[in-house]
Design a protein around this motif. Structure first.
Motif, PDB file in Angstrom:
ATOM      1  N   ASN A  56       0.811  -1.230   0.000  1.00  0.00           N
ATOM      2  CA  ASN A  56       0.000   0.000   0.000  1.00  0.00           C
ATOM      3  C   ASN A  56       0.842   1.277   0.000  1.00  0.00           C
ATOM      4  O   ASN A  56       0.300   2.369  -0.124  1.00  0.00           O
ATOM      5  CB  ASN A  56      -0.945   0.000   1.202  1.00  0.00           C
ATOM      6  CG  ASN A  56      -2.004  -1.082   1.061  1.00  0.00           C
ATOM      7  OD1 ASN A  56      -2.631  -1.200   0.017  1.00  0.00           O
ATOM      8  ND2 ASN A  56      -2.176  -1.905   2.084  1.00  0.00           N
ATOM      9  N   LEU A  57       2.152   1.131   0.133  1.00  0.00           N
ATOM     10  CA  LEU A  57       3.014   2.314   0.176  1.00  0.00           C
ATOM     11  C   LEU A  57       3.724   2.586  -1.148  1.00  0.00           C
ATOM     12  O   LEU A  57       4.188   3.707  -1.391  1.00  0.00           O
ATOM     13  CB  LEU A  57       4.066   2.151   1.286  1.00  0.00           C
ATOM     14  CG  LEU A  57       3.539   2.188   2.730  1.00  0.00           C
ATOM     15  CD1 LEU A  57       4.639   1.784   3.723  1.00  0.00           C
ATOM     16  CD2 LEU A  57       3.025   3.585   3.071  1.00  0.00           C
ATOM     17  N   VAL A  58       3.839   1.538  -2.006  1.00  0.00           N
ATOM     18  CA  VAL A  58       4.583   1.757  -3.257  1.00  0.00           C
ATOM     19  C   VAL A  58       3.694   2.475  -4.275  1.00  0.00           C
ATOM     20  O   VAL A  58       2.469   2.406  -4.197  1.00  0.00           O
ATOM     21  CB  VAL A  58       5.130   0.426  -3.856  1.00  0.00           C
ATOM     22  CG1 VAL A  58       6.127  -0.211  -2.906  1.00  0.00           C
ATOM     23  CG2 VAL A  58       3.998  -0.534  -4.207  1.00  0.00           C
ATOM     24  N   GLU A  59       4.351   3.150  -5.229  1.00  0.00           N
ATOM     25  CA  GLU A  59       3.570   3.930  -6.201  1.00  0.00           C
ATOM     26  C   GLU A  59       2.984   3.049  -7.290  1.00  0.00           C
ATOM     27  O   GLU A  59       1.943   3.355  -7.855  1.00  0.00           O
ATOM     28  CB  GLU A  59       4.456   5.020  -6.814  1.00  0.00           C
ATOM     29  CG  GLU A  59       4.755   6.114  -5.802  1.00  0.00           C
ATOM     30  CD  GLU A  59       5.789   7.104  -6.287  1.00  0.00           C
ATOM     31  OE1 GLU A  59       5.490   7.892  -7.190  1.00  0.00           O
ATOM     32  OE2 GLU A  59       6.912   7.085  -5.738  1.00  0.00           O
TER      33      GLU A  59
ATOM     34  N   ALA B  80       2.860  -1.354  -8.758  1.00  0.00           N
ATOM     35  CA  ALA B  80       3.279  -2.754  -8.652  1.00  0.00           C
ATOM     36  C   ALA B  80       2.856  -3.472  -9.925  1.00  0.00           C
ATOM     37  O   ALA B  80       1.925  -3.032 -10.605  1.00  0.00           O
ATOM     38  CB  ALA B  80       2.635  -3.400  -7.437  1.00  0.00           C
ATOM     39  N   ASP B  81       3.541  -4.580 -10.266  1.00  0.00           N
ATOM     40  CA  ASP B  81       3.166  -5.326 -11.472  1.00  0.00           C
ATOM     41  C   ASP B  81       1.905  -6.149 -11.206  1.00  0.00           C
ATOM     42  O   ASP B  81       1.414  -6.219 -10.083  1.00  0.00           O
ATOM     43  CB  ASP B  81       4.340  -6.218 -11.912  1.00  0.00           C
ATOM     44  CG  ASP B  81       4.854  -7.044 -10.760  1.00  0.00           C
ATOM     45  OD1 ASP B  81       4.281  -8.108 -10.483  1.00  0.00           O
ATOM     46  OD2 ASP B  81       5.799  -6.569 -10.071  1.00  0.00           O
ATOM     47  N   GLU B  82       1.426  -6.813 -12.266  1.00  0.00           N
ATOM     48  CA  GLU B  82       0.134  -7.506 -12.199  1.00  0.00           C
ATOM     49  C   GLU B  82       0.113  -8.613 -11.148  1.00  0.00           C
ATOM     50  O   GLU B  82      -0.832  -8.721 -10.362  1.00  0.00           O
ATOM     51  CB  GLU B  82      -0.105  -8.099 -13.590  1.00  0.00           C
ATOM     52  CG  GLU B  82      -1.549  -8.272 -13.943  1.00  0.00           C
ATOM     53  CD  GLU B  82      -1.671  -8.935 -15.312  1.00  0.00           C
ATOM     54  OE1 GLU B  82      -1.056  -8.432 -16.275  1.00  0.00           O
ATOM     55  OE2 GLU B  82      -2.373  -9.962 -15.390  1.00  0.00           O
ATOM     56  N   THR B  83       1.154  -9.430 -11.113  1.00  0.00           N
ATOM     57  CA  THR B  83       1.202 -10.536 -10.140  1.00  0.00           C
ATOM     58  C   THR B  83       1.165  -9.979  -8.722  1.00  0.00           C
ATOM     59  O   THR B  83       0.442 -10.481  -7.857  1.00  0.00           O
ATOM     60  CB  THR B  83       2.489 -11.376 -10.349  1.00  0.00           C
ATOM     61  OG1 THR B  83       2.430 -11.949 -11.643  1.00  0.00           O
ATOM     62  CG2 THR B  83       2.624 -12.477  -9.317  1.00  0.00           C
ATOM     63  N   THR B  84       1.923  -8.924  -8.509  1.00  0.00           N
ATOM     64  CA  THR B  84       1.996  -8.330  -7.170  1.00  0.00           C
ATOM     65  C   THR B  84       0.652  -7.726  -6.771  1.00  0.00           C
ATOM     66  O   THR B  84       0.224  -7.833  -5.623  1.00  0.00           O
ATOM     67  CB  THR B  84       3.131  -7.284  -7.133  1.00  0.00           C
ATOM     68  OG1 THR B  84       4.305  -7.902  -7.654  1.00  0.00           O
ATOM     69  CG2 THR B  84       3.396  -6.779  -5.731  1.00  0.00           C
TER      70      THR B  84
ATOM     71  N   THR C   4       9.909  -6.962  -2.540  1.00  0.00           N
ATOM     72  CA  THR C   4      11.065  -6.281  -3.137  1.00  0.00           C
ATOM     73  C   THR C   4      10.649  -4.877  -3.580  1.00  0.00           C
ATOM     74  O   THR C   4       9.698  -4.735  -4.356  1.00  0.00           O
ATOM     75  CB  THR C   4      11.573  -7.085  -4.369  1.00  0.00           C
ATOM     76  OG1 THR C   4      11.863  -8.426  -3.949  1.00  0.00           O
ATOM     77  CG2 THR C   4      12.808  -6.465  -4.975  1.00  0.00           C
ATOM     78  N   VAL C   5      11.368  -3.885  -3.092  1.00  0.00           N
ATOM     79  CA  VAL C   5      11.104  -2.489  -3.456  1.00  0.00           C
ATOM     80  C   VAL C   5      12.312  -1.978  -4.238  1.00  0.00           C
ATOM     81  O   VAL C   5      13.453  -2.284  -3.888  1.00  0.00           O
ATOM     82  CB  VAL C   5      10.910  -1.628  -2.186  1.00  0.00           C
ATOM     83  CG1 VAL C   5      10.803  -0.140  -2.526  1.00  0.00           C
ATOM     84  CG2 VAL C   5       9.678  -2.087  -1.409  1.00  0.00           C
ATOM     85  N   TYR C   6      12.062  -1.217  -5.320  1.00  0.00           N
ATOM     86  CA  TYR C   6      13.167  -0.631  -6.080  1.00  0.00           C
ATOM     87  C   TYR C   6      12.761   0.734  -6.614  1.00  0.00           C
ATOM     88  O   TYR C   6      11.575   1.029  -6.773  1.00  0.00           O
ATOM     89  CB  TYR C   6      13.609  -1.576  -7.216  1.00  0.00           C
ATOM     90  CG  TYR C   6      12.532  -1.915  -8.214  1.00  0.00           C
ATOM     91  CD1 TYR C   6      11.510  -2.804  -7.896  1.00  0.00           C
ATOM     92  CD2 TYR C   6      12.528  -1.361  -9.495  1.00  0.00           C
ATOM     93  CE1 TYR C   6      10.512  -3.114  -8.810  1.00  0.00           C
ATOM     94  CE2 TYR C   6      11.535  -1.670 -10.416  1.00  0.00           C
ATOM     95  CZ  TYR C   6      10.529  -2.554 -10.057  1.00  0.00           C
ATOM     96  OH  TYR C   6       9.534  -2.854 -10.961  1.00  0.00           O
ATOM     97  N   LEU C   7      13.745   1.553  -6.859  1.00  0.00           N
ATOM     98  CA  LEU C   7      13.470   2.930  -7.296  1.00  0.00           C
ATOM     99  C   LEU C   7      13.754   3.069  -8.786  1.00  0.00           C
ATOM    100  O   LEU C   7      14.743   2.527  -9.289  1.00  0.00           O
ATOM    101  CB  LEU C   7      14.366   3.907  -6.526  1.00  0.00           C
ATOM    102  CG  LEU C   7      14.167   3.895  -5.005  1.00  0.00           C
ATOM    103  CD1 LEU C   7      15.289   4.663  -4.313  1.00  0.00           C
ATOM    104  CD2 LEU C   7      12.831   4.488  -4.622  1.00  0.00           C
TER     105      LEU C   7
ATOM    106  N   VAL D 278       8.899   4.961  -6.292  1.00  0.00           N
ATOM    107  CA  VAL D 278       9.111   3.766  -5.459  1.00  0.00           C
ATOM    108  C   VAL D 278       8.207   2.659  -5.991  1.00  0.00           C
ATOM    109  O   VAL D 278       6.979   2.757  -5.918  1.00  0.00           O
ATOM    110  CB  VAL D 278       8.760   4.057  -3.981  1.00  0.00           C
ATOM    111  CG1 VAL D 278       9.023   2.831  -3.121  1.00  0.00           C
ATOM    112  CG2 VAL D 278       9.547   5.254  -3.476  1.00  0.00           C
ATOM    113  N   LEU D 279       8.811   1.612  -6.559  1.00  0.00           N
ATOM    114  CA  LEU D 279       8.047   0.523  -7.180  1.00  0.00           C
ATOM    115  C   LEU D 279       8.165  -0.743  -6.340  1.00  0.00           C
ATOM    116  O   LEU D 279       9.155  -0.943  -5.627  1.00  0.00           O
ATOM    117  CB  LEU D 279       8.561   0.259  -8.596  1.00  0.00           C
ATOM    118  CG  LEU D 279       8.661   1.493  -9.503  1.00  0.00           C
ATOM    119  CD1 LEU D 279       9.144   1.105 -10.892  1.00  0.00           C
ATOM    120  CD2 LEU D 279       7.304   2.194  -9.601  1.00  0.00           C
TER     121      LEU D 279
END
Ligand SMILES: NC(=O)c1ccc[n+]([C@@H]2O[C@H](COP(=O)([O-])OP(=O)(O)OC[C@H]3O[C@@H](n4cnc5c(N)ncnc54)[C@H](OP(=O)(O)O)[C@@H]3O)[C@@H](O)[C@H]2O)c1
Length: 279
Positions: free
Chosen positions: A70-73, A75-79, A87-90, A95-96
């Motif tokens: 709920n904090l990332v901007e 996420a992909d479909e599976t997520t 896993t978080v990456y910039l 923030v993805l």
């Protein structure tokens, strides 16, 4: 220097620093991977502050996976389907989030049980907690015809059916032995059998010899379930493989190199879990 880390609450048990530290050294990358205990009340601040603190991203473990989703901007479909991020990456200041547990599970099976064909098959999954979600979704994404799910709290198995559809078939715990015969894959995703937890005790007498048996618990390295299945002649796959394979994509996203899960890495982590481990 590129920085990444793992966050959880608590976090002292995490073996991720050992895994990523091994790869950083192996590939000669000028990077670091640290661990940070982050209280739930500090989570939003930590994720929002990753960029400012110079991190390329982080791994997320218990109990933060759902909150970080709920904090990332983006996420992909599976997520999105899982509603949990490990896993978080910039990228370009954004923030993805993604979840690599499912591919970790599948790639470990590919490595250790290459004969397994999930498309059109039936699998049985024990447990309906957080890890089960990723495992059930991954099996369905491989084209399985059905996934039978047994969980102590039946309601949670039913929730998996509501989330993923009619290919998920909740059953009662006592139905496990009779349902085993038709499954190509048996997976334990409960915490039963983990060091310090009660044993997982199920009747395997109807298990087909062709069924591949795997446990995502990796402390101990070989659980009683796997021992019993191996004695019966079944191919068994230990949970450590999933832990190692789920780490691959994060490393690649942060450090720009897709690392290989080597036997040397396996043995390093196995020895950390069990000092008596010998290959
Ligand atoms: N290999 C890997 O990479 C990997 C990745 C993630 C997790 N794991 C391991 O997977 C296990 C589960 O993790 P999780 O995050 O899914 O935990 P979780 O969300 O807390 O789920 C725990 C599951 O175990 C069941 N359970 C717990 N105690 C039980 C008991 N006494 N009798 C029957 N069922 C019981 C729960 O059933 P109820 O719903 O009835 O409570 C639930 O299905 C842990 O051992 C974890 O270390 C491994």
């Amino acid at each position: 220097m590129i920085k990444a880390c793992v966050i959880g609450w608590p976090i002292s048990h995490s073996r991720s620093p050992l895994i990523h530290g091994y790869w950083l050294k192996k590939y000669g990358i000028d990077g670091s991977y640290s661990r940070h205990p982050v209280e739930p009340t500090s989570l939003a601040g930590f994720i929002g502050g990753l960029d400012g603190a110079g991190f390329a991203g982080c791994n997320v473990t218990i109990p933060h996976k759902e909150a970080v989703f709920n904090l990332v901007e983006r996420a992909d479909e599976t997520t999105e389907r899982l509603g949990a991020v490990n896993t978080v990456y910039l990228r370009h200041g954004k923030v993805l989030g993604t979840n690599t547990d499912g591919e970790g599970f599948i790639n470990s099976l590919r490595q250790h049980a290459p004969s397994l064909r999930l498309a059109g098959s039936r699998a049985m999954v024990l447990g309906a907690g957080g890890a089960s979600l990723a495992v059930v979704n991954a099996i369905l994404e491989q084209g399985a015809e059905g996934v039978v799910v047994a969980n102590r709290t039946r309601e949670k198995a039913q929730q998996l059916r509501n989330r993923f559809g009619l290919r998920v078939v909740p059953i009662e715990w006592h139905e496990i032995p009779d349902r085993l015969a038709s499954c190509s894959l048996l997976v334990n995703t409960t915490s039963l059998g983990m060091t310090g937890q009660p044993e997982l005790d199920i009747d395997l007498s109807q298990l087909s010899q062709d069924t591949i048996v795997t446990d995502i618990v990796y402390t101990p390295l070989r659980t009683k379930l796997l021992e019993q299945a191996a004695v019966r002649g079944n191919i068994v796959v230990e949970g450590l493989g999933m832990l190692l394979h789920q780490a691959v994509r994060g490393f690649s996203l942060w450090f720009g190199v897709t690392p290989v899960v080597t036997e040397e890495l396996h043995d390093l982590i196995a020895r950390d879990i069990d000092p008596d481990f010998s290959p």
